[in-house]
Design a protein around this motif. Structure first.
Motif, mmCIF file in Angstrom:
data_model
loop_
_atom_site.group_PDB
_atom_site.id
_atom_site.type_symbol
_atom_site.label_atom_id
_atom_site.label_comp_id
_atom_site.label_asym_id
_atom_site.label_seq_id
_atom_site.Cartn_x
_atom_site.Cartn_y
_atom_site.Cartn_z
ATOM 1 N N ASN A 200 0.820 -1.204 0.000
ATOM 2 C CA ASN A 200 0.000 0.000 0.000
ATOM 3 C C ASN A 200 0.859 1.262 0.000
ATOM 4 O O ASN A 200 0.514 2.268 -0.625
ATOM 5 C CB ASN A 200 -0.949 -0.007 1.204
ATOM 6 N N ILE A 201 1.981 1.213 0.725
ATOM 7 C CA ILE A 201 2.904 2.352 0.724
ATOM 8 C C ILE A 201 3.516 2.519 -0.661
ATOM 9 O O ILE A 201 3.610 3.635 -1.185
ATOM 10 C CB ILE A 201 3.996 2.160 1.793
ATOM 11 N N MET B 89 1.730 4.270 6.071
ATOM 12 C CA MET B 89 0.689 3.746 5.198
ATOM 13 C C MET B 89 -0.543 4.651 5.210
ATOM 14 O O MET B 89 -1.091 4.994 4.147
ATOM 15 C CB MET B 89 0.288 2.331 5.629
ATOM 16 N N LEU B 90 -0.968 5.059 6.411
ATOM 17 C CA LEU B 90 -2.156 5.906 6.535
ATOM 18 C C LEU B 90 -1.894 7.307 5.985
ATOM 19 O O LEU B 90 -2.698 7.855 5.222
ATOM 20 C CB LEU B 90 -2.591 5.978 8.002
ATOM 21 N N VAL C 296 7.577 10.861 -4.211
ATOM 22 C CA VAL C 296 8.674 9.911 -4.434
ATOM 23 C C VAL C 296 9.816 10.181 -3.463
ATOM 24 O O VAL C 296 10.428 9.248 -2.920
ATOM 25 C CB VAL C 296 9.178 9.998 -5.896
ATOM 26 N N ALA C 297 10.129 11.470 -3.215
ATOM 27 C CA ALA C 297 11.194 11.821 -2.272
ATOM 28 C C ALA C 297 10.860 11.346 -0.858
ATOM 29 O O ALA C 297 11.732 10.838 -0.136
ATOM 30 C CB ALA C 297 11.421 13.336 -2.283
ATOM 31 N N MET C 298 9.600 11.492 -0.458
ATOM 32 C CA MET C 298 9.169 11.030 0.863
ATOM 33 C C MET C 298 9.288 9.511 0.954
ATOM 34 O O MET C 298 9.709 8.967 1.981
ATOM 35 C CB MET C 298 7.727 11.486 1.118
ATOM 36 N N PHE C 299 8.917 8.835 -0.126
ATOM 37 C CA PHE C 299 9.023 7.376 -0.156
ATOM 38 C C PHE C 299 10.483 6.943 -0.036
ATOM 39 O O PHE C 299 10.806 6.000 0.707
ATOM 40 C CB PHE C 299 8.425 6.840 -1.461
#
Length: 311
Positions: free
Chosen positions: A77-78, A270-271, A296-299
């Motif tokens: 989900n992430i 996830m939330l 994308v940067a946060m991921f």
């Protein structure tokens, strides 16, 4: 070690190929039934691309590796709401309908919040799983009802239509590859995890989640490039709902899961990933390129932290 890595790669290839065939067959059948693209994305395509997560999680739970199953769902989900949406928006800014922003995304946020609440005690009981699956049935009933009222809005002209016999064969062959490939993949990933000293939960959040999320990534990027943003976004939203409500629901009813390896940070990310997607969707009902880049940067930041604390 090398043999286990070969199993992982072979399992991923088999799962991806099976998911592609399943999605092609199911999408062709759905388009022949005059179903709107957003509904196809929320249901048929989302179900097809979520089959890797389902079979990997199901097989993992059956083999007693519940942390791997839960980590796969949370991690997938992430990947979906951050990496896939981010990359897709970088390729083509994603236009989102008002109904999706006001109904479908909030429902996904609700499903994520339910899993967070149920995971507080570190376990998903049969009762928890049954409640999740009941919500999934309600979601499907609502979606099908919306499809009957809406009809086809004309955006499905680029849908791949193939003869019915071939579509049926693709569905059956795809399912067979998913089942076999998932078994091979889970065995290889679990053994590599133990050899590297990584927990099942971390392996589920990273390697397994990334591998099983590849169908969603490919489907969303290709759909967006073809101008089918409704399918791209519907695929992400639908996959997240399927992952939480259907996969955890069915797997947990059959075999209750312990998720002690999933941290509060993982569940919170996830939330929050869905909440951020929801907020970005309100900006002109589009996820712009800069928003995709930020996601994308946060991921990348989250994954870096996860890998550094993996062993």
């Amino acid at each position: 070690m090398m043999m286990n890595i070969v199993y992982i790669v072979f399992g991923i290839v088999m799962v991806l190929w099976g998911a592609g065939k399943l999605t092609d067959g199911a999408t062709s059948v759905a388009s022949r039934m005059n179903i709107p693209p957003i509904i196809i994305g929320l249901t048929v395509v989302a179900m097809g691309t979520s089959m890797p997560e389902f079979f990997v999680s199901f097989v993992s739970a059956m083999k007693g590796t519940g942390n791997l199953a839960a980590g796969n769902v949370v991690g997938s989900n992430i990947f979906n709401s951050m990496l896939i949406v981010g990359i897709t928006a970088l390729v083509v800014p994603m236009a989102i309908s008002k109904s999706t922003v006001k109904k479908d995304i909030p429902f996904t946020v609700l499903a994520s919040a339910l899993l967070v609440l149920m995971g507080i005690d570190g376990n998903i009981s049969r009762l928890d799983a049954a409640m999740l699956f009941a919500v999934f049935i309600a979601f499907m009933a609502y979606t099908v009802q919306s499809a009957r009222k809406g009809g086809n809005n004309g955006d499905a002209e680029n849908m791949k239509e193939i003869p019915m016999w071939r579509a049926t064969a693709f569905i059956l062959l795809g399912l067979a590859c998913l089942i076999v490939g998932s078994n091979i993949f889970v065995d290889g990933a679990t053994k590599v995890a133990s050899l590297l000293g990584m927990s099942e939960a971390v392996i589920g959040l990273t390697i397994v989640a990334g591998g099983t999320s590849l169908p969603e990534l490919a489907t969303s990027v290709v759909a967006a490039r073809k101008g089918q943003c409704a399918i791209a976004m519907g695929n992400v939203i639908g996959s997240n709902v399927f992952n939480i409500l259907m996969i955890i629901g069915i797997t947990g009813v059959i075999n209750p899961m312990e998720i002690q390896g999933i941290s509060w940070l993982d569940l919170t990310v996830m939330l929050l990933s869905m909440v951020i997607l929801w907020l970005f969707s309100f900006t002109k009902y589009t996820v712009a390129r800069w928003e995709g880049g930020l996601i994308v940067a946060m991921f990348a930041g989250y994954m870096s932290w996860l890998v550094m604390h993996a062993v």
